[in-house]
Design a protein around this motif. Structure first.
Motif, short mmCIF file in Angstrom:
data_model
loop_
_atom_site.label_atom_id
_atom_site.label_comp_id
_atom_site.label_asym_id
_atom_site.label_seq_id
_atom_site.Cartn_x
_atom_site.Cartn_y
_atom_site.Cartn_z
N GLU A 244 -9.65 14.91 -3.62
CA GLU A 244 -9.55 14.52 -2.19
C GLU A 244 -8.27 13.72 -1.93
N GLY A 245 -7.79 13.01 -2.97
CA GLY A 245 -6.56 12.23 -2.84
C GLY A 245 -5.37 13.10 -2.50
N VAL B 294 -11.73 12.00 -6.78
CA VAL B 294 -10.65 11.33 -6.04
C VAL B 294 -9.40 12.17 -6.07
N PRO C 193 -3.12 2.22 -6.31
CA PRO C 193 -4.28 2.55 -5.48
C PRO C 193 -5.61 2.28 -6.16
N ARG D 275 0.87 -1.18 0.00
CA ARG D 275 0.00 0.00 0.00
C ARG D 275 0.90 1.22 0.00
N SER E 62 -7.48 0.70 -1.30
CA SER E 62 -7.35 0.97 0.14
C SER E 62 -8.70 1.07 0.83
N LYS E 63 -9.74 1.45 0.07
CA LYS E 63 -11.07 1.53 0.69
C LYS E 63 -11.86 0.24 0.50
N SER E 64 -11.26 -0.76 -0.16
CA SER E 64 -11.96 -2.00 -0.50
C SER E 64 -13.32 -1.69 -1.13
N GLU E 65 -13.30 -0.73 -2.05
CA GLU E 65 -14.55 -0.31 -2.67
C GLU E 65 -14.54 -0.78 -4.12
N GLN E 66 -15.69 -1.29 -4.60
CA GLN E 66 -15.77 -1.76 -5.97
C GLN E 66 -17.02 -1.18 -6.62
N ASN F 58 -11.16 0.52 -5.72
CA ASN F 58 -10.38 1.43 -4.86
C ASN F 58 -9.76 0.55 -3.78
N TYR G 204 -15.62 10.32 -11.13
CA TYR G 204 -15.07 9.65 -9.94
C TYR G 204 -13.61 10.06 -9.74
#
Ligand SMILES: [Zn+2]
Length: 448
Positions: A436-437, A433, A392, A324, A414-418, A412, A429
């Motif tokens: 905010e990234g 990101v 990431p 990571r 690190s957020k375990s988002e799909q 995503n 998106y």
């Protein structure tokens, strides 16, 4: 297309499988960051405490260098490059030729003249300023920094790039006309160091530290907290005051007199010093004041372990089996995975390149995307590899890409988002990101 497409098939990334159960004895010298960086072709070990930094590692290093250069410019520090070898005479004058001990790499040239492979450059920079001394007070303060290789003959180099024998440091040296001016410089540079670490985005702590063999009066260390960290840090439970345990000789907190302390391990990633005239006096780096008097300059020294920051970031953020990176340092922010050859969705392959060029138009992603075009490999295997390598964001051109309004699968990591998004949504998106990234704190730091 204005960009040369960056493809994984052409990337020099020698993967290495470390056998399970290897080097897992309690006295092992292997850190998780080293294991992950070697396995994933970020670096290779070329000898004890020596590293070959490969393309993905250099990309991360370049990103870190950019952050540092930008913030050094904010304190009017100018970049220089000093020779790796320093004349022993300078170190004899400062006294460190003898006191720094066995960690120095000493060498002789064919004329039997002594040199060392510099572990740090206080003497060398003081020698540079001495050669133009006395400096007019109009020219002060002087702030010069470099990013270069440093050397230390470690008795026990271990934990990979966390403690190598050759490593990259950013070192800044400052010269002021009085101690109070040097302390003002110190406050200003420390504030900038805070900003550098905010932009990097790995949680850090700043603690009071010992001046040690450097000498001088005031010193702080920056640490990433990690269990394998070799420094013991003490934190006050009441007011959060922190100090390296080496300096902590009292029973109570020096800041609030509280008695409850917590101990944590830290990896030192930055160190700042007010050196006073410790080096300028013996080396005769001086200035001429308004009164015409010649006086030694007041120095400060400010280090950042560049290669160590990369390893320590991975050490701090990564689970056991996947890298990571903080988004600020990830070699590529996005990896796009093309369809498997011979699959129904292979016809959607060109969507990968359309997406690539559209995403490249988002400022913060320009040049920061790689396409995994190895279509002979299954998507599952490539997703696994992309996660391991630490991108990431992974975008898969999968089954839903053949829809009339094609959908892309965004992961995503690190957020375990799909998410399944169409092209317009993908772009939205990533615009979000990327704002905010590079977080509010980071943006403020880089723009102020
Ligand atoms: Zn306290």
């Amino acid at each position: 297309m204005p960009w040369k497409i960056q493809k994984l098939s052409g990337l020099f990334q020698p993967l290495k499988v470390i056998p399970k159960n290897a080097n897992l004895k309690p006295d092992n010298l292997l850190s998780n960051s080293q294991k992950l960086m070697v396995e994933n072709g970020i670096v290779r070990l070329s000898g004890n405490g020596m590293f070959q930094i490969l393309p993905l590692g250099v990309r991360a290093l370049d990103k870190l260098t950019k952050i540092v250069d930008k913030l050094m410019a904010q304190v009017n520090a100018q970049k220089i490059l000093l020779p790796t070898m320093t004349d022993a005479q300078l170190w004899i004058k400062s006294g460190r030729w003898h006191t720094a001990g066995a960690e120095l790499y000493k060498l002789k040239d064919r004329h039997n003249k002594d040199y060392l492979l510099s572990p740090t450059h206080e003497e060398a920079i003081a020698g540079l300023i001495a050669s133009i001394s006395p400096v007019s007070h109009h020219k002060l303060p002087i702030r010069l920094y470099q990013i270069s290789s440093k050397f230390r003959d470690e008795k026990k180099s271990r934990f990979g790039m966390l403690r190598g024998r050759e490593f990259l440091m950013k070192d800044l040296y400052t010269f002021d006309q009085s101690l109070s001016a040097a302390e003002n410089t110190y406050a200003e540079v420390c504030q900038t160091y805070d900003k550098i670490f905010d932009v990097i985005g790995v949680p850090y702590v700043k603690v009071a530290a010992d001046n040690g063999i450097m000498g001088g009066s005031l010193s702080h260390e920056y640490h990433f907290l990690a269990n394998i960290g070799e420094d013991l840090l003490m934190f006050c439970d009441t007011c959060n005051y922190g100090a390296n345990k080496e300096t902590f000789k009292e029973e109570t907190c020096p800041s609030c007199k509280g008695r409850k302390m917590t101990e944590r391990n830290g990896i030192e990633v930055g160190h700042t010093f007010v050196l006073g005239s410790r080096y300028s006096e013996p080396l005769e780096a001086t200035f001429k004041g308004i009164d015409g008097k010649t006086t030694p300059l007041q120095m400060g020294s400010y280090g950042l372990g560049m290669t160590r920051i990369l390893a320590a970031a991975i050490e701090t953020l990564s689970p056991y089996d996947e890298i990571r990176w903080p988004i600020s340092l990830a070699p590529y922010t996005v990896c796009i995975i093309t369809p498997k050859e011979g699959s129904k969705e292979e016809s959607a392959s060109q969507l990968a390149y359309k997406l690539y060029s559209e995403l490249n138009c988002i400022n913060s992603l320009c040049g920061d995307i790689i396409v995994d075009d190895r279509g002979s490999m299954t998507i599952g295997k490539r997703v696994l590899e992309a996660r391991k390598s630490g991108y990431p964001f992974v975008i898969v051109i999968g089954r839903k890409s053949v829809f009339a309004d094609p959908l892309f699968e965004i992961i995503n990591v690190s957020k375990s988002e799909q998410l399944d998004l169409n092209l317009k949504e993908v772009l939205e998106y990533f615009r979000e990101v990327s704002s905010e990234g590079s977080g509010t704190k980071q943006k403020e730091a880089l723009s102020s």
